[in-house]
Design an enzyme around this catalytic site. Structure first.
Site, short mmCIF file in Angstrom:
data_model
loop_
_atom_site.label_atom_id
_atom_site.label_comp_id
_atom_site.label_asym_id
_atom_site.label_seq_id
_atom_site.Cartn_x
_atom_site.Cartn_y
_atom_site.Cartn_z
N GLY A 146 0.85 -1.18 0.00
CA GLY A 146 0.00 0.00 0.00
C GLY A 146 0.89 1.24 0.00
O GLY A 146 2.10 1.16 -0.31
N GLY A 178 4.13 0.89 2.25
CA GLY A 178 5.14 -0.02 1.69
C GLY A 178 5.80 0.59 0.46
O GLY A 178 7.02 0.53 0.29
N HIS A 189 -15.86 5.18 12.17
CA HIS A 189 -16.22 6.33 11.33
C HIS A 189 -17.71 6.56 11.50
O HIS A 189 -18.51 5.63 11.37
CB HIS A 189 -15.88 6.06 9.86
CG HIS A 189 -15.85 7.31 9.05
ND1 HIS A 189 -16.99 8.03 8.77
CD2 HIS A 189 -14.83 8.01 8.50
CE1 HIS A 189 -16.66 9.10 8.07
NE2 HIS A 189 -15.35 9.12 7.89
N ARG A 244 -14.09 12.20 15.12
CA ARG A 244 -14.89 11.02 14.78
C ARG A 244 -15.40 10.27 16.00
O ARG A 244 -16.50 9.71 15.98
CB ARG A 244 -14.06 10.09 13.89
CG ARG A 244 -13.80 10.72 12.56
CD ARG A 244 -12.87 9.92 11.70
NE ARG A 244 -12.68 10.62 10.44
CZ ARG A 244 -11.91 10.20 9.46
NH1 ARG A 244 -11.24 9.08 9.58
NH2 ARG A 244 -11.80 10.91 8.36
N LEU A 247 -2.82 9.04 5.60
CA LEU A 247 -2.06 8.97 4.35
C LEU A 247 -0.71 9.65 4.56
O LEU A 247 0.34 9.16 4.14
CB LEU A 247 -2.82 9.67 3.22
CG LEU A 247 -4.10 8.97 2.74
CD1 LEU A 247 -4.74 9.77 1.61
CD2 LEU A 247 -3.81 7.56 2.27
C1 FAD Z 1 -12.70 3.74 2.99
C2 FAD Z 1 -11.46 4.40 3.56
C3 FAD Z 1 -11.20 5.74 3.30
C4 FAD Z 1 -10.08 6.36 3.85
N1 FAD Z 1 -9.84 7.68 3.56
C5 FAD Z 1 -8.73 8.28 4.06
C6 FAD Z 1 -8.44 9.64 3.74
O1 FAD Z 1 -9.18 10.30 3.01
N2 FAD Z 1 -7.32 10.20 4.27
C7 FAD Z 1 -6.47 9.50 5.09
O2 FAD Z 1 -5.47 10.06 5.54
N3 FAD Z 1 -6.72 8.19 5.37
C8 FAD Z 1 -7.81 7.56 4.88
N4 FAD Z 1 -8.06 6.24 5.16
C9 FAD Z 1 -7.04 5.47 5.90
C10 FAD Z 1 -5.86 5.16 4.96
O3 FAD Z 1 -6.35 4.83 3.69
C11 FAD Z 1 -5.01 4.01 5.48
O4 FAD Z 1 -4.70 4.18 6.83
C12 FAD Z 1 -3.70 3.94 4.70
O5 FAD Z 1 -3.95 3.92 3.32
C13 FAD Z 1 -2.94 2.70 5.12
O6 FAD Z 1 -1.89 2.48 4.23
P1 FAD Z 1 -0.93 1.24 4.46
O7 FAD Z 1 0.04 1.27 3.35
O8 FAD Z 1 -0.45 1.23 5.86
O9 FAD Z 1 -1.88 -0.04 4.34
P2 FAD Z 1 -2.72 -0.65 3.13
O10 FAD Z 1 -2.97 0.29 2.03
O11 FAD Z 1 -3.89 -1.28 3.78
O12 FAD Z 1 -1.75 -1.77 2.54
C14 FAD Z 1 -1.50 -2.96 3.24
C15 FAD Z 1 -0.72 -3.89 2.34
O13 FAD Z 1 -0.32 -5.04 3.08
C16 FAD Z 1 -0.66 -6.23 2.35
N5 FAD Z 1 -0.81 -7.31 3.32
C17 FAD Z 1 -1.72 -7.46 4.31
N6 FAD Z 1 -1.49 -8.61 4.98
C18 FAD Z 1 -0.40 -9.19 4.42
C19 FAD Z 1 0.33 -10.40 4.67
N7 FAD Z 1 0.00 -11.24 5.64
N8 FAD Z 1 1.39 -10.67 3.87
C20 FAD Z 1 1.76 -9.82 2.87
N9 FAD Z 1 1.10 -8.67 2.59
C21 FAD Z 1 0.04 -8.37 3.36
C22 FAD Z 1 -1.91 -5.83 1.60
O14 FAD Z 1 -2.17 -6.68 0.53
C23 FAD Z 1 -1.52 -4.41 1.16
O15 FAD Z 1 -0.67 -4.47 0.04
C24 FAD Z 1 -9.19 5.62 4.65
C25 FAD Z 1 -9.46 4.28 4.92
C26 FAD Z 1 -10.58 3.67 4.38
C27 FAD Z 1 -10.87 2.23 4.69
#
Ligand code: FAD
Length: 544
Positions: free
Chosen positions: A10, A13, A233, A282, A379
């Site tokens: 994500g 990463g 939320h 929230r 983000l």
């Molecule tokens: C509907 C929604 C709207 C949102 N809107 C906002 C916003 O407007 N502004 C804001 O700041 N935040 C927002 N958020 C929160 C924000 O999107 C997330 O906190 C942020 O994108 C998380 O990014 P990340 O890279 O940590 O995780 P993610 O994007 O969740 O990525 C996780 C990664 O880990 C991988 N993974 C998971 N488990 C395993 C495993 N066991 N082995 C290997 N890979 C694995 C997944 O496949 C994925 O590639 C929102 C969240 C949601 C649900």
């Protein structure tokens, strides 16, 4: 040449992998699905930053203060200061790699207000901020892929870490297609696996984020932190598949919450908190909706068709598609739902966990949000955390020697094979559904000691049968083996909530409704051979 493993692709990463590559360090980027399927693409509302274009009276120190206040004063001040101070550069970087933020008729970036913020400082790209940022980062990652610095590894899951004497040497990866375990050794491992949605079943987020990786690492000695703080939320729409998010932008643009009583509308948030009532944080809005004990609606119709089309098109589309509601003329029925996890792997300022060379970034780590996250800050935290971890680990030399993990690997392979032969009556999906019900009942918006204790008893029962589950061929092998780690995360979350005998941020105890001075610290939880121990981080070892 040093090689780093980044697990999860994500925004966090990707950010970490790109920064490592910029530092000329080779990265293997592991995930079951491509980045375009990560939860990050769902982010619609925006990303916070104080820039030269913001209101004159806005400032980085005000962003810091809003973040600390929103988090009920338990996020680390140094960490939050670093985050907010770098936000402007992060926006510049995103623009540089091709993210197109929305602009007004004068060509100035549009900014919106999000809950708990004293100024409009949320940058957005129409209704698809997450998608646009992911696309730009993926293009950048491809550039480094072509140069041989990033290798993307798909259809692969984290299984367990190779840890000896408090140091991480690599991981065991599970290949979904071959159904095999393979060891990968690296000079550092970065976890970027997102939140813990699977604990609750239906949430606003992605089922790819299941809390397994954090739970398995916890069972291997990593500390977890602040798991009791789960953000509900306030405005989500019930559909068959999941809870669809009605972005906070809808209230940021002026949307009003109300319920009906005796044929008239009661604008309960405005009645209680004044003109800005709909934009309280929230946790507050969710609890107020819960307390009405009525069907609550969000009205944006008065904004007019043009503004709705321009700024809230996604809300318009999803309401029409999933519920046949035209938001230009009808109010939206909304209810709170699990949305974000403030808790996760405990990390130091450099994003390293208590296990040397094991880092965590993004939503799977607990760092910047304290007891409650402000919209638009995650983000930012995912991007910033990825850079901080990368800069730290790139400076380190590779470990002097790698001990043998042959015994551990053989044990894990035997365990996986035994799982396939199990003859228990319970399929894994049954336990997962039961767990989701337990978590909703016991770890909801309002909690009690009695409910949390019942929750722990229930999870301990699921744990007692999890080792002997019948292999469920209707779901993936990963879904089968991951249950044990998910249950450990659930148990740890309930334990943290039980230990915090007060109310703070997103954690509300009906039997202890006030905040207490003695609890103004993060919660830590450890696992030792089945025993869960919680304590408050009074030394702030993981906060600043
Ligand atoms: C509907 C929604 C709207 C949102 N809107 C906002 C916003 O407007 N502004 C804001 O700041 N935040 C927002 N958020 C929160 C924000 O999107 C997330 O906190 C942020 O994108 C998380 O990014 P990340 O890279 O940590 O995780 P993610 O994007 O969740 O990525 C996780 C990664 O880990 C991988 N993974 C998971 N488990 C395993 C495993 N066991 N082995 C290997 N890979 C694995 C997944 O496949 C994925 O590639 C929102 C969240 C949601 C649900």
């Amino acid at each position: 040449m040093k090689e780093v493993l980044v697990i999860g692709s994500g925004i966090a990463g990707l950010s970490c992998a790109i920064r490592c590559a910029e530092n000329n360090v080779r990265v293997i980027l592991v995930s079951p699905q491509p980045s375009e399927r990560a939860q990050s693409v769902m982010a619609a509302g925006g990303i916070n930053a104080v820039t030269m274009q913001c209101d004159e009276c806005d400032s980085v120190s005000s962003h810091i203060e809003d973040t600390l206040r929103g988090g009920s004063w338990i996020a680390g001040k140094n960490a939050v200061t670093g985050l907010c101070s770098q936000a402007q550069d992060i926006i510049k970087y995103l623009e540089h790699i091709g993210t197109v933020f929305s602009i007004d008729s004068q060509g100035q970036p549009r900014r919106r207000a999000f809950g708990g913020q004293s100024h409009k400082r949320t940058y957005f790209c129409g209704s698809s901020t997450g998608k646009q940022i992911v696309s730009a980062l993926v293009m950048e990652a491809r550039r480094f892929e072509a140069a041989g610095l990033i290798t993307r590894k798909l259809h692969t899951h984290f299984h367990s870490a190779l840890i000896k004497d408090g140091m991480c040497y690599g991981v065991l990866l599970f290949d979904e297609l071959k159904r095999t375990l393979t060891p990968f050794y690296a000079s550092a491992v970065v976890m970027a696996t997102g939140g813990q949605n699977a604990l609750f079943g239906k949430t606003t987020g992605s089922i790819l984020c299941d809390g397994y990786a954090a739970g398995r690492l916890f069972m291997q000695g990593a500390l977890l932190k602040n798991l009791e703080f789960i953000q509900f939320h306030p405005t989500t729409l019930e559909t068959d598949q999941k809870r669809m998010l009605i972005t906070e932008a809808a209230r940021g643009e002026g949307g009003r919450l109300f319920y009906e009583e005796g044929g008239r509308r009661v604008y309960f948030m405005e009645d209680k908190f004044g003109a800005n009532g709909n934009l309280m944080t929230r946790d507050i809005v969710s609890r107020e909706i819960y307390a009405t004990n009525r069907e609550v609606f969000l009205d944006v119709s008065f904004l007019g068709d043009r503004l709705i089309a321009e700024r809230l098109q996604e809300v318009c589309d999803l309401c029409l598609k999933y519920r046949g509601i035209d938001i230009c003329t009808q109010p939206i029925p909304v209810a709170p739902s699990v949305h974000f996890f403030m808790g996760g792997l405990a990390v130091h300022l450099n994003h390293e966990t208590n296990i040397e060379r094991l880092y965590a970034v993004g939503e799977c780590a607990s760092m910047y949000h304290g007891a409650n996250r402000l919209g638009g800050n995650s983000l930012l935290a995912a991007l910033y955390g990825g850079v901080v971890a990368a800069d730290d680990l790139c400076q380190r030399t590779a470990p002097p020697h790698c001990p043998s993990f042959a015994q551990f690997i053989a044990h894990e392979e035997r365990h996986l094979a035994a799982h396939l032969d199990s003859k228990s009556l319970f399929p894994v999906t049954y336990i997962r559904d039961m767990l989701a019900d337990t978590m909703h009942d016991c770890m909801g918006i309002v909690r009690t000691e009695e409910g949390l204790t019942e929750g722990i008893d229930a999870v301990e029962y699921y744990q007692s049968i999890a080792e002997h589950l019948r292999y469920d061929s209707s779901v993936s092998m990963y879904a089968n083996y991951s249950l044990t780690g998910i249950l450990a995360t659930a148990h740890a979350s309930l334990s943290c909530a039980l230990a915090r005998n007060e109310s703070r941020g997103a954690h509300y105890r009906d039997d202890a409704p006030q905040s207490k001075d003695g609890y103004a610290y993060a919660t830590l939880v450890s696992y030792d051979d089945g025993a869960y121990r919680t304590w408050l981080d009074k030394e702030q070892a993981y906060e600043s």
